[in-house]
Design an enzyme around this catalytic site. Structure first.
Site, PDB file in Angstrom:
ATOM      1  N   GLY A  82       0.601  -1.799   3.205  1.00 54.97           N
ATOM      2  CA  GLY A  82      -0.029  -0.732   3.970  1.00 54.97           C
ATOM      3  C   GLY A  82      -0.892   0.164   3.100  1.00 54.97           C
ATOM      4  O   GLY A  82      -1.431   1.160   3.578  1.00 54.97           O
ATOM      5  N   ASP A  83      -0.985  -0.168   1.816  1.00 53.26           N
ATOM      6  CA  ASP A  83      -1.851   0.618   0.927  1.00 53.26           C
ATOM      7  C   ASP A  83      -2.399  -0.340  -0.126  1.00 53.26           C
ATOM      8  O   ASP A  83      -2.318  -1.553   0.063  1.00 53.26           O
ATOM      9  CB  ASP A  83      -1.050   1.793   0.336  1.00 53.26           C
ATOM     10  CG  ASP A  83      -1.938   3.004   0.054  1.00 53.26           C
ATOM     11  OD1 ASP A  83      -3.092   2.800  -0.371  1.00 53.26           O
ATOM     12  OD2 ASP A  83      -1.486   4.144   0.245  1.00 53.26           O
ATOM     13  N   ASP A  84      -2.937   0.174  -1.227  1.00 54.71           N
ATOM     14  CA  ASP A  84      -3.560  -0.700  -2.214  1.00 54.71           C
ATOM     15  C   ASP A  84      -2.573  -1.760  -2.728  1.00 54.71           C
ATOM     16  O   ASP A  84      -1.425  -1.450  -3.034  1.00 54.71           O
ATOM     17  CB  ASP A  84      -4.063   0.141  -3.393  1.00 54.71           C
ATOM     18  CG  ASP A  84      -5.055   1.208  -2.937  1.00 54.71           C
ATOM     19  OD1 ASP A  84      -5.918   0.894  -2.093  1.00 54.71           O
ATOM     20  OD2 ASP A  84      -4.953   2.359  -3.409  1.00 54.71           O
TER      21      ASP A  84
END
Ligand SMILES: *[C@@H]1O[C@H](CO)[C@@H](O)[C@H](O)[C@H]1NC(C)=O
Ligand SMILES: *[C@@H]1O[C@H](CO)[C@@H](O)[C@H](O)[C@H]1NC(C)=O
Ligand SMILES: *[C@@H]1O[C@H](CO)[C@@H](O)[C@H](O)[C@H]1NC(C)=O
Ligand SMILES: *[C@@H]1O[C@H](CO)[C@@H](O)[C@H](O)[C@H]1NC(C)=O
Ligand SMILES: *[C@@H]1O[C@H](CO)[C@@H](O)[C@H](O)[C@H]1NC(C)=O
Ligand SMILES: *[C@@H]1O[C@H](CO)[C@@H](O)[C@H](O)[C@H]1NC(C)=O
Length: 482
Positions: free
Chosen positions: A261-263
């Site tokens: 859900g992020d990098d």
């Protein structure tokens, strides 16, 4: 006889089958082998093998998915820490579901998880002691105060291995995500593994599921190998970064698959005035053979917390699918620090919002005390051999007015735009650089040097890093199971 045979087969597994058969015939029934014991043979690669080994079951561990094993893990580590000067020790975690709160690692130590072992992170907040914010951040990342300690934590260690045959470490993060969204958390969410102030670290062949926040966070550390890591979290889960090398030197990340859900990978080095004061860069980092899916973030982000500096990052053979951007630079006025000598070679990208993205106005400050004159230096950013398709925008390259990002080099880049692509494929401001063999034709701030420059224009270091010269040993253990 059957029992005898089985037993001896297991005991003699190193010897050729023929020898075993001969042995059975000639020795007959007289060999001492009364009780059928269970043995398990392990063989794997590690920076160091250990002289001692014990199973978590010897410390009262119960792998039923219900019994809380925090004390068993900590007792095991404490006991095995005494072998540090005597060849080190391995803690073996057999098949089973091992519910646990946070525990700490020790030096000259291997945590080995059987392929069917699952470490289940406790959802009871009492299992998560609170520790100080990182000095280079000044604050927790979610809240101003302290932070819940990571599930597996180590500080001031040397020679630590956490590995398995793709066993699972399940953060059971959904409760944390809900509490975070409802703004009910008093402290910053925990990570699955954090290793601080340490040297000679290996984390390999494991699957990380549903972390409460970041997954793997080596910080203020050096000589780190991360290999064969699978990280899975819903693409909508908050801040579930995959691997975050933070103020680390000489790090190798390879053969990993990350959906988050992020990098997928976020390279960091501290936040604003706290990171500037701490002054510890991330440097000599190689990332190769990474596959990333992250629709709302980058395959590899440099920043946004980069105030201690980021230098000499090499990314090779990166695949991203349905990901917002490729290798992204995030910074802002107040960060200070630098991002320089970045080398990217070989990216295959499918369905991207931006292939190239650099931002000088990322914002997100630790507090209002940041220095408005602390400008980041962004310099020497090289990308070559990039193929991307179904792309909405080729590049959005935005430096800082009065503080341009310099030495941007793009070469041998073929971008096929999506049917519904934006009208202008590039937007550029406050950057300086060059290009060759880039389709579609880049913005005027990256003038084309002609096709003969393709493959000879952007830098990529010829010599490998010291961490690439580390050769793993084959370690073999015969575990007697009780
Ligand atoms: C990880 O697993 C792969 C495939 O089984 C194996 O080739 C490799 O040596 C392992 N690496 C480490 C560091 O455990
Ligand atoms: C683990 O390490 C942290 C940080 O050093 C410390 O606060 C905590 O007490 C340690 N936990 C145990 C069980 O030793
Ligand atoms: C750990 O190492 C850091 C950096 O060298 C040092 O400042 C700190 O005091 C050490 N902590 C412990 C518990 O030894
Ligand atoms: C490891 O396990 C995950 C699921 O738990 C799977 O998706 C992945 O393919 C496995 N990786 C390897 C190298 O076996
Ligand atoms: C351009 O990149 C492709 C892969 O994207 C590679 O196969 C090719 O060799 C590169 N060309 C040059 C001249 O380096
Ligand atoms: C192209 O990207 C769009 C989103 O921008 C997506 O909906 C579509 O499925 C992608 N097409 C292909 C062929 O991958």
């Amino acid at each position: 006889m059957e029992q005898f045979l089985k037993c001896c087969l297991i005991r003699l597994h190193k010897i050729q089958f023929l020898v075993i058969v001969l042995g059975v015939i000639s020795i007959g029934g007289g060999v001492e082998c009364r009780k059928a014991r269970k043995y398990e043979r392990l063989e794997y690669s590690a920076i160091n093998c250990r002289s001692h080994s014990a199973s978590i079951t010897e410390f009262g561990g119960v792998g039923d998915g219900k019994t809380l094993n925090t004390k068993a893990f900590q007792a095991a580590v404490n006991k095995l820490s005494q072998y540090g000067s005597d060849g080190g020790a391995q803690l073996y975690v057999p098949a089973g579901k091992w519910l646990t709160g946070s525990f700490n690692l020790t030096s000259h130590f291997t945590l080995y998880l059987h392929k069917d072992a699952v470490l289940l992170a406790s959802q009871d907040i009492a299992s998560w002691p609170v520790i100080e914010p990182l000095a280079s951040y000044g604050h927790g990342r979610d809240t101003a105060g302290g932070r819940y300690i990571s599930l597996i934590f180590g500080t001031n260690l040397t020679d630590v291995v956490v590995t398995g045959e793709n066993a699972t470490i399940d953060g059971q993060g959904s409760l944390w995500w809900q509490q975070f969204h409802k703004k009910k958390l008093k402290f910053t969410r925990p990570y699955l593994i954090e290793i601080m102030h340490s040297d000679n670290i290996q984390i390999s062949n494991l699957t990380f599921l549903n972390s409460p926040s970041w997954n793997i966070h080596p910080v203020y550390s050096s000589n780190i190998i991360m290999q064969g890591i699978t990280i899975l979290a819903p693409v909508t889960s908050p801040n579930t970064d995959g691997i975050n090398p933070d103020s680390c030197t000489n790090t190798r990340i390879e053969d990993s698959y990350i959906v988050s859900g992020d990098d997928c990978i976020a390279v960091k080095s501290g936040w604003d005035e706290y990171g500037i004061r701490y002054g510890m860069p991330t440097k000599q980092l190689v990332i190769r053979r990474l596959t990333c899916i992250s629709p709302y973030s980058a395959a590899i982000a440099l920043g946004s917390e980069m105030s201690g500096g980021i230098q000499d990052v090499r990314a090779e053979d990166i695949v991203a699918i349905n990901t917002e951007s490729g290798v992204r630079i995030k910074t802002a006025i107040g960060r200070g620090g630098f991002v320089k000598d970045i080398y990217v070679k070989g990216m295959t990208l499918h369905t991207m919002k931006w292939v190239f993205w650099m931002t000088g106005n990322y914002g997100s400050h630790a507090d209002n005390k940041y220095d408005k004159n602390a400008l980041p230096v962004i310099q020497g950013i090289n990308y070559q051999d990039v193929v991307a398709n179904n792309v909405s925008m080729a590049g959005r390259l935005e430096g800082i007015s009065g503080d341009p990002f310099t030495g941007v080099c793009l070469s041998n880049v073929t971008i096929t735009m999506a049917k519904k692509a934006k009208k202008y494929p590039w937007t550029c401001n406050d950057i300086e650089g060059t290009s060759s063999g880039v389709v579609p034709m880049p913005c005027g701030l990256l003038p084309d040097q002609g096709p003969e420059k393709v493959g000879r224009m952007c830098d990529f270091p010829a010599e490998t890093l010291a961490i690439d010269k580390v050769v793993l040993q084959r370690c073999a253990y015969t575990m007697s199971l009780h």
